[in-house]
Scaffold this motif. Structure first.
Motif, PDB file in Angstrom:
ATOM      1  N   PHE A 105      53.128  41.551  15.327  1.00 21.83           N
ATOM      2  CA  PHE A 105      54.267  40.660  15.548  1.00 21.83           C
ATOM      3  C   PHE A 105      53.854  39.455  16.390  1.00 21.83           C
ATOM      4  N   LEU A 106      53.112  39.690  17.473  1.00 20.46           N
ATOM      5  CA  LEU A 106      52.665  38.586  18.328  1.00 20.46           C
ATOM      6  C   LEU A 106      51.768  37.634  17.551  1.00 20.46           C
ATOM      7  N   ARG A 149      51.930  36.877  14.407  1.00 14.57           N
ATOM      8  CA  ARG A 149      52.787  36.025  13.587  1.00 14.57           C
ATOM      9  C   ARG A 149      53.496  34.970  14.436  1.00 14.57           C
ATOM     10  N   GLN A 150      53.871  35.345  15.657  1.00 14.26           N
ATOM     11  CA  GLN A 150      54.608  34.425  16.515  1.00 14.26           C
ATOM     12  C   GLN A 150      53.751  33.267  17.019  1.00 14.26           C
ATOM     13  N   THR A 194      54.264  29.763  15.602  1.00 11.70           N
ATOM     14  CA  THR A 194      55.544  29.086  15.772  1.00 11.70           C
ATOM     15  C   THR A 194      55.496  28.020  16.867  1.00 11.70           C
TER      16      THR A 194
END
Length: 260
Positions: free
Chosen positions: A164-165, A167-168, A171
């Protein structure tokens, strides 16, 4: 916060630790913070420099995202550090799209480069056979979802927090992969790289879904002076998924460069 001026762009960078210098250049979804596992491992014995290329992280850039500007961003940081009394040279570690920028920066200003590590990339090397092999690898990779190209399914299942991190991270960037132009332009020929006054390592992962180990090994055959390391079990984002393996490979190269 440290800023280097590269033309009309303000390039953010950080410096951690002390000793022989290594500068990490991120890929298309990263920025300076992507190297958190490398800073922690290497800064006790090295000066570890991280950078945000223009359009990434804290280096805000709203104009055209032309990758031909990236080598100048790297050189601006190296010059700023040297002018400020820091190390005059560094090993440049380029991850994925950061590899071409690292290699061109080193070739343009070899007095600032004590070595180059091309991680999961051939750095835009111009050679007919290698270009065809890279294109074929890319065609296979493009059949996969983007995340499957970068991290293994096993890692994503066992460490959903880090997946998850990962992918973040992207951003925080204004530049996206689809925005980047001229990623592999101005790459050196095999002959130019073979004549470079600094050592080169091609670092690859056995499970890299973007650039096959066979392609990297072939590049090593054409560049007999380059070191080739294919790490068992490692994916395209080795620095993130298997950081111990990545860090060990980088540390070995740094040690050899320092004692050469």
């Amino acid at each position: 916060m440290a800023i280097a001026l590269s033309g009309d762009a303000k390039i953010y960078y950080e410096v951690h630790g002390a000793g022989p210098a290594v500068l990490f250049i991120h890929g298309s979804g990263g920025h300076h913070a992507a190297w958190w596992q490398q800073v922690a491992a290497l800064s006790p014995d090295h000066t570890v420099i991280t950078i945000d290329l223009r359009g990434f992280g804290n280096s805000r850039w709203e104009s055209d995202h032309d990758a031909r500007n990236f080598p100048g961003d790297i050189i601006a940081v190296l010059d700023a550090i040297a002018t400020g009394g820091g190390p005059p040279r560094a090993v440049l570690v380029g991850q994925s799209i950061g590899a071409a920028a690292a290699l061109r920066a080193a070739l343009n200003r070899p007095e600032r480069a004590s070595g180059v590590i091309l991680a999961h990339s051939l750095g835009g090397l111009r050679h007919e056979e290698l270009t065809a092999l890279v294109k074929a690898d890319r065609a296979v990779a493009e059949q996969l979802p983007v995340l499957d190209r970068l991290l293994t399914p096993e890692f994503r299942a066992s460490r959903p927090d880090l997946a998850f991190l990962f992918r973040q991270m992207g951003t925080f960037n204004t530049a996206k992969m689809q925005d980047l132009r001229n990623l592999n332009s101005d790459g050196p020929t095999v002959e130019e790289l073979a004549a470079a006054p600094f050592p080169v390592m091609l670092l690859a992962g056995e499970k890299d879904a973007v650039l096959s180990p066979a392609t990297v090994r072939r590049a090593g055959e054409l560049l007999p002076g380059a070191r080739v390391e294919v790490v068992t079990g490692a994916p395209h984002s080795m620095y993130w998924e298997t950081p111990e393996l990545f860090n060990d490979a980088v540390a070995r190269f740094l040690k050899d460069v320092a004692t050469a």
